[in-house]
Design an enzyme around this catalytic site. Sequence first.
Site, PDB file in Angstrom:
ATOM      1  N   ASP A  18       6.950  -4.340   1.816  1.00 47.30           N
ATOM      2  CA  ASP A  18       6.493  -4.344   0.425  1.00 47.30           C
ATOM      3  C   ASP A  18       7.694  -4.286  -0.507  1.00 47.30           C
ATOM      4  OD1 ASP A  18       7.207  -1.431  -0.199  1.00 47.30           O
ATOM      5  OD2 ASP A  18       5.955  -1.243   1.578  1.00 47.30           O
ATOM      6  N   ASP A  53       8.357  -1.816  -2.612  1.00 52.21           N
ATOM      7  CA  ASP A  53       8.391  -0.462  -3.154  1.00 52.21           C
ATOM      8  C   ASP A  53       7.465  -0.445  -4.371  1.00 52.21           C
ATOM      9  OD1 ASP A  53       9.417   2.114  -2.684  1.00 52.21           O
ATOM     10  OD2 ASP A  53      10.856   1.922  -4.302  1.00 52.21           O
TER      11      ASP A  53
END
Length: 285
Positions: A211, A213
């Site tokens: 991802d 973050d």
Amino acid sequence: MSDIKVNIGVIGGSGLYNMDEIKNKREIEIYTPFGKPSDNLMYGEISNIPVLFLPRHSRHHTILPSEIPHRANMWALKYFGVKTVISVSAVGSLKEELKPGDFVFPDQFVDETKGRVSTYFGNGIVGHIPLAHPFCMDYSKIMYEKTSKLGITAHFGGIYVCIEGPQFSTKAESQYHRKQGYDIIGMTVATECKIAKEAGLHYMAVSLVTDYDCWKEEDEVSQDKVLETLKKNVDNIKKLLVESIPEISKTVPSCRCEDIMKGAVLTNKKFVSEKILNDLRLIIG
Ligand SMILES: [Zn+2]
């Protein structure tokens, strides 16, 4: 158990709790002077090369990043002869170009953890090892070079920032880490690397981006999104391990990881208790 002699240890992170690719499996329960490892060790062969596999959060994912018994894990691997540790972990990306699904082979880390036990020393014995080059990049390069063949986008080098967790970052923290120039963020590798280095092991990290973050406005990290990308990453890392391990097993690296303890201990051993010296024998010789 003395018949087991293995060169390569694989430590699995979130999502990588076992591997069907390991053949002739045999489970090993072991107690160490530093307690029990995260789980029983799984002994077997990947691509006909003997390996030990260990899921760092345990196979049922019951151990927080802050609770991982790194000292027991590395002691156990070293006890069975492991010299090279391949550390697999999920990370968040702090840069646009490091996309979910990409692999990163970091060459540096910054340790922002707080109060974790991150050394074998203490209790009357003092030692300092150099960490200027924390990762064994000769081994990382072997894996990196296999990625394109498997259609995995990978990045060689990068700074891993290790936070305490278990919570993900605030937006302010995420922006701060970006401003520092860090590339990826996780909760395990710095501590694990420090302990592995003290144990004189060659330690390489492969970081699987799950991802962004939470710094991207529209793309905040959620557990669902992490798990979805994680699954794809886990399929890819299994293929990469199968492809890389034969070459890793026959490579002699140019580093000096195995000699790191030479000159590291500052305390005269005659002032150290017999118990501590016994506990550390495998580590400091
Ligand atoms: Zn090395």
